[in-house]
Enzyme design. Structure first.
Site, PDB file in Angstrom:
ATOM      1  N   CYS A   1      15.717  16.541  27.971  1.00 53.86           N
ATOM      2  CA  CYS A   1      15.837  17.631  27.036  1.00 53.86           C
ATOM      3  C   CYS A   1      17.219  18.191  26.804  1.00 53.86           C
ATOM      4  O   CYS A   1      17.264  18.917  25.969  1.00 53.86           O
ATOM      5  CB  CYS A   1      14.891  18.902  27.426  1.00 53.86           C
ATOM      6  SG  CYS A   1      13.141  18.200  27.906  1.00 53.86           S
TER       7      CYS A   1
ATOM      8  N   HIS B   1      16.744  24.846  24.245  1.00 52.76           N
ATOM      9  CA  HIS B   1      15.761  24.155  24.268  1.00 52.76           C
ATOM     10  C   HIS B   1      14.544  24.765  24.228  1.00 52.76           C
ATOM     11  O   HIS B   1      14.174  25.691  24.797  1.00 52.76           O
ATOM     12  CB  HIS B   1      15.884  23.065  25.523  1.00 52.76           C
ATOM     13  CG  HIS B   1      14.601  22.249  25.559  1.00 52.76           C
ATOM     14  ND1 HIS B   1      14.143  21.517  24.742  1.00 52.76           N
ATOM     15  CD2 HIS B   1      13.912  22.098  26.709  1.00 52.76           C
ATOM     16  CE1 HIS B   1      13.271  20.616  25.169  1.00 52.76           C
ATOM     17  NE2 HIS B   1      12.903  21.155  26.421  1.00 52.76           N
TER      18      HIS B   1
ATOM     19  N   ASN C   1       7.199  21.034  22.315  1.00 49.66           N
ATOM     20  CA  ASN C   1       8.518  20.848  22.990  1.00 49.66           C
ATOM     21  C   ASN C   1       8.772  19.196  22.782  1.00 49.66           C
ATOM     22  O   ASN C   1       7.776  18.389  23.034  1.00 49.66           O
ATOM     23  CB  ASN C   1       8.286  20.857  24.484  1.00 49.66           C
ATOM     24  CG  ASN C   1       9.493  20.463  25.333  1.00 49.66           C
ATOM     25  OD1 ASN C   1      10.537  19.596  24.956  1.00 49.66           O
ATOM     26  ND2 ASN C   1       9.445  20.813  26.594  1.00 49.66           N
TER      27      ASN C   1
HETATM   28  C1  LIG Z   1       3.415  24.003  32.513  1.00 45.78           C
HETATM   29  C2  LIG Z   1       3.099  25.587  32.391  1.00 45.78           C
HETATM   30  C3  LIG Z   1       2.671  26.167  31.152  1.00 45.78           C
HETATM   31  C4  LIG Z   1       1.907  25.872  33.188  1.00 45.78           C
HETATM   32  O1  LIG Z   1       1.622  27.131  33.672  1.00 45.78           O
HETATM   33  P1  LIG Z   1       1.459  27.739  35.087  1.00 45.78           P
HETATM   34  O2  LIG Z   1       1.015  29.223  34.912  1.00 45.78           O
HETATM   35  O3  LIG Z   1       2.560  27.331  35.891  1.00 45.78           O
HETATM   36  O4  LIG Z   1       0.296  26.833  35.263  1.00 45.78           O
HETATM   37  P2  LIG Z   1      -0.548  26.806  36.972  1.00 45.78           P
HETATM   38  O5  LIG Z   1      -0.598  25.276  36.955  1.00 45.78           O
HETATM   39  O6  LIG Z   1       0.017  27.408  38.015  1.00 45.78           O
HETATM   40  O7  LIG Z   1      -2.103  27.156  36.284  1.00 45.78           O
HETATM   41  C5  LIG Z   1      -2.195  28.537  36.183  1.00 45.78           C
HETATM   42  C6  LIG Z   1      -3.747  29.037  35.824  1.00 45.78           C
HETATM   43  O8  LIG Z   1      -3.781  28.450  34.440  1.00 45.78           O
HETATM   44  C7  LIG Z   1      -4.882  27.257  34.288  1.00 45.78           C
HETATM   45  N1  LIG Z   1      -4.355  26.103  33.542  1.00 45.78           N
HETATM   46  C8  LIG Z   1      -3.402  25.425  33.742  1.00 45.78           C
HETATM   47  N2  LIG Z   1      -3.030  24.816  32.659  1.00 45.78           N
HETATM   48  C9  LIG Z   1      -3.978  25.072  31.588  1.00 45.78           C
HETATM   49  C10 LIG Z   1      -4.180  24.976  30.210  1.00 45.78           C
HETATM   50  N3  LIG Z   1      -3.350  23.910  29.766  1.00 45.78           N
HETATM   51  N4  LIG Z   1      -5.167  25.537  29.659  1.00 45.78           N
HETATM   52  C11 LIG Z   1      -5.784  26.415  30.276  1.00 45.78           C
HETATM   53  N5  LIG Z   1      -5.776  26.899  31.705  1.00 45.78           N
HETATM   54  C12 LIG Z   1      -4.558  26.269  32.317  1.00 45.78           C
HETATM   55  C13 LIG Z   1      -4.851  26.887  35.727  1.00 45.78           C
HETATM   56  O9  LIG Z   1      -6.028  26.057  36.225  1.00 45.78           O
HETATM   57  C14 LIG Z   1      -4.684  28.042  36.694  1.00 45.78           C
HETATM   58  O10 LIG Z   1      -5.775  28.800  36.683  1.00 45.78           O
HETATM   59  P3  LIG Z   1      -6.380  29.802  37.955  1.00 45.78           P
HETATM   60  O11 LIG Z   1      -5.233  30.359  38.454  1.00 45.78           O
HETATM   61  O12 LIG Z   1      -7.554  30.310  37.600  1.00 45.78           O
HETATM   62  O13 LIG Z   1      -6.635  28.477  38.984  1.00 45.78           O
HETATM   63  C15 LIG Z   1       4.325  26.451  32.811  1.00 45.78           C
HETATM   64  O14 LIG Z   1       4.601  26.125  34.313  1.00 45.78           O
HETATM   65  C16 LIG Z   1       5.618  26.046  32.232  1.00 45.78           C
HETATM   66  O15 LIG Z   1       5.719  26.129  30.982  1.00 45.78           O
HETATM   67  N6  LIG Z   1       6.808  25.828  33.018  1.00 45.78           N
HETATM   68  C17 LIG Z   1       7.992  25.249  32.346  1.00 45.78           C
HETATM   69  C18 LIG Z   1       7.634  23.758  32.037  1.00 45.78           C
HETATM   70  C19 LIG Z   1       8.873  23.351  31.172  1.00 45.78           C
HETATM   71  O16 LIG Z   1       9.621  24.231  30.555  1.00 45.78           O
HETATM   72  N7  LIG Z   1       8.827  22.375  31.021  1.00 45.78           N
HETATM   73  C20 LIG Z   1       9.893  21.603  30.072  1.00 45.78           C
HETATM   74  C21 LIG Z   1      11.196  21.407  30.572  1.00 45.78           C
HETATM   75  S1  LIG Z   1      11.972  20.383  29.733  1.00 45.78           S
END
Ligand SMILES: CC(C)(COP(=O)(O)OP(=O)(O)OC[C@H]1O[C@@H](n2cnc3c(N)ncnc32)[C@H](O)[C@@H]1OP(=O)(O)O)[C@@H](O)C(=O)NCCC(=O)NCCS
Lengths: 81, 321
Positions: B122, B247, B277
């Protein structure tokens, strides 16, 4: 080493800054997600701010275990800098 | 002792024009849910900030690169035949060998340029822009085409809730040329290989997986400082910025980094809302659209901050074309 009251007040300050939580709503029995509307990504921010404020290390693996404000207070107390 | 002749060096480099391409197929959050993914519009909008994204149904990564490049060439006023270096930033090549840059050049009618692919995920476009600018300043090229193009849907398992809702397809390109003053600032770049496994393609399924919270923590805690250093390196204050184009990974990251940087007068790119993204394409895609909409004045400073798998990052101030 900060007292329990100081840690609680510090967390309230962080929660207000990160997620707009009213300081008077913060008490040990409150659940971050269910009562204070702090979601998983805001918890990462809270952890980073708490690391800075209290000189502790809060790895991502620990975050799901910190369900209530009280969990966070005891974690910070039992992992002194 | 023998010394070698070096090429004459221009005073600086500048971005002469940008262009972008997005596939026509719009995929809303409701469409994702309709495919059977366990998620909700509310969750995606609040955690990631995406309302819809584009999926390439018929286009290849190179098709999108070509379309974006044609527009960048037209906007730059520089003829394809005058390009002497082509840099293609991508992490979603359809083939390992050959790289795509030479084929892209040939399709565009650019004869025999230097041509190479670059994989900094990215952050790839900013690495490419820096490489282009450095080649020009060193007298090694005069007109460089830099492209970020990604067909991430080839590498995403739609049912992986951490990636399937986020990644999408698209391309953005820039033409960089010689200038009588410095209009591309110094890069601030780096990497964190200790966290290499935070974003990877699975060796068996070849689909992307990521440790979302690790990436979120890294990006929000370090990119504000990287952005500020890039401003300092270019000799400007964050408040001087007319545009800030990080980004487009996650709207929460974008807002936090913008807040930490304190670019009070900058238009902040929020293209993720309708584009998802698109990895190395996200920065030129967002910037090209902002210029097209007239949101950033010609000659005003814009900060680009790329970050992603590697982990890698690169930030740089440019003056808008
Ligand atoms: C990927 C991302 C959106 C996930 O969010 P998160 O809050 O870390 O997600 P988690 O896996 O910890 O899950 C949190 C909760 O949401 C739920 N969940 C996860 N993905 C989900 C989705 N797509 N839809 C609905 N619920 C979801 C999980 O089940 C969990 O629920 P619970 O607490 O009841 O068990 C986030 O971490 C993110 O955007 N990080 C940055 C990544 C990034 O920028 N990457 C690109 C770099 S180039």
């Amino acid at each position: 080493m900060a007292s329990t009251e100081e840690i609680l007040a510090g967390l309230a300050e962080i929660l207000n800054e990160v997620a707009d939580v009213a300081p008077e709503d913060v008490s040990v029995e409150k659940s971050f997600t269910d009562d204070l509307d702090v979601d998983s990504l805001s918890m990462v921010e809270v952890a980073m701010a708490a690391e800075e404020k209290f000189g502790v290390k809060i790895p991502d693996e620990e975050l799901p275990k910190l369900k209530t404000v009280g969990d966070a207070v005891s974690y910070i107390e039992s992992n002194p800098s | 002792m023998t010394t070698l002749t070096t090429a004459p060096r221009p005073a600086g480099s500048r971005v002469a024009g940008l262009g972008h391409y997005q596939p026509p197929t719009v995929v809303t959050n409701a469409d994702i849910i309709a495919r059977g993914v366990e998620t909700s519009d509310e969750w995606i909008q609040s955690r990631v900030g995406i309302a819809e994204r584009r999926f390439a149904m018929d286009e290849t990564m190179l098709d999108m690169a070509e379309a974006a490049s044609s527009k960048a060439l037209a906007n730059s006023g520089i003829a394809a035949t005058d390009i002497d270096l082509v840099i293609l930033a991508t992490c979603t090549s359809e083939q390992q060998v050959p790289g795509g840059a030479a084929t892209l050049a040939s399709r565009l009618g650019i004869a025999a340029p230097g041509a190479y692919d670059l994989n900094a995920a990215c952050a790839g476009f900013v690495y490419g822009l820096t490489s282009a600018s450095n080649a020009i300043i060193a007298g090694q090229a005069r007109n460089v085409l830099v492209v970020g193009s990604e067909k991430l849907t080839d590498y995403v398992d739609l049912f992986d809730r951490s990636t399937g809702i986020i990644f999408a397809d698209g391309a953005g390109a820039a033409v960089v040329t010689v200038s009588d003053s410095a209009r591309i600032g110094p890069v601030v770049w780096g990497s964190d290989g200790d966290n290499a496994d935070a974003i990877v393609t699975d060796p068996v399924s070849v689909t992307l997986r990521q440790e979302g919270q690790t990436v979120f923590r890294w990006a929000t805690s370090t990119m504000g400082g990287v952005a500020a250093r890039a401003c300092a390196a270019a000799g400007i204050e964050p408040s001087d910025l007319a545009g800030f184009v990080p980004h487009q990974a996650n709207l929460r990251i974008i807002d936090l980094v913008a807040k930490r940087l304190g670019a009070a007068n900058a238009v902040v790119a929020r293209d993720i809302v309708t584009s998802g993204n698109t990895s190395s394409a996200s920065i030129p895609l967002a910037l090209s659209k902002m210029l097209e909409r007239g949101e950033i004045g010609s000659g005003t400073p814009v900060l680009l901050v790329g970050f992603g798998a590697g982990l890698t990052y690169a930030a740089q101030v440019i003056l808008a074309p």
